[in-house]
Design an enzyme around this catalytic site. Sequence first.
Site, PDB file in Angstrom:
ATOM      1  N   ASP A 122       5.526 -17.879   7.985  1.00 55.69           N
ATOM      2  CA  ASP A 122       6.951 -17.632   8.187  1.00 55.69           C
ATOM      3  C   ASP A 122       7.138 -16.386   9.054  1.00 55.69           C
ATOM      4  OD1 ASP A 122       7.425 -19.723   6.480  1.00 55.69           O
ATOM      5  OD2 ASP A 122       7.696 -18.440   4.709  1.00 55.69           O
ATOM      6  N   LYS A 123       8.337 -16.287   9.620  1.00 50.34           N
ATOM      7  CA  LYS A 123       8.613 -15.144  10.508  1.00 50.34           C
ATOM      8  C   LYS A 123       8.398 -13.802   9.788  1.00 50.34           C
ATOM      9  CE  LYS A 123      12.047 -13.627  13.807  1.00 50.34           C
ATOM     10  NZ  LYS A 123      13.431 -13.714  14.228  1.00 50.34           N
TER      11      LYS A 123
END
Length: 235
Positions: free
Chosen positions: A102-103
């Site tokens: 994920d970011k």
Amino acid sequence: MRLDKYLTTLGVGSRSQAKELIKKGKIKVNNQIVKKPEQHVKEGEDIINMEGLDLSYHKFYYYMLNKPAGVLTAVSDFQCETVLDIMDVTPKRGLFPVGRLDKDTEGLLLITNDGELSHMLLSPAKHVDKKYYVELDGTVDSQLVDCFRTGFDIGEKNITKPAVLEVIDINKAYVTITEGKYHQVKRMFKHFGLTVTYLKRISMGPLVLDASLKQGEYRILKKEEVEQLLEYKKS
Ligand code: URA
């Protein structure tokens, strides 16, 4: 084949980038600097060298990146900086991240152009271990260890595969999973009312994040690390 065209097939970059490298005298063919992009080369026979790197022998490239938060796990994106954007490597073309973080997740990301290895590492049938360090907004009850081991429903077709939860502190743990469902670790803790406040991947299969790599730093994999991955692929 023309030298500039051959360089693009070796993954050096675009045709114009290849011409630029040749004109700058960075390319050697059979140990001789060649400055003519149109020079004819015999594929698979002539030895092509770029700034000391033998391209003919480097079909595949493998890098370990310590992904920082705030960067997208993608090759390119219109809006966001990607993991490939923060890497200054040549050749870059053909490289991609293996799997997705994920970011806001940090840690180990393998970057390669080896599609077969990537396919194996991501195959659900292979059950590759992925170990994460997790911080949570509440207390991790030691009873969760058993729940993680047996599996539970996070809204997928099947319950989660057996996972290993190691509690380090009241709100800190290691978790090892063999699947890679969307937001999997966050959803697993959410099931028990806990929010992940920090997530970092520390290993994937035999590959362990080099603790000396700061956020955003990367290095080429050592020969032994590549060998371990390729061995793992065969097993
Ligand atoms: N699980 C998550 O929730 N996020 C990641 O980035 C990786 C695993």
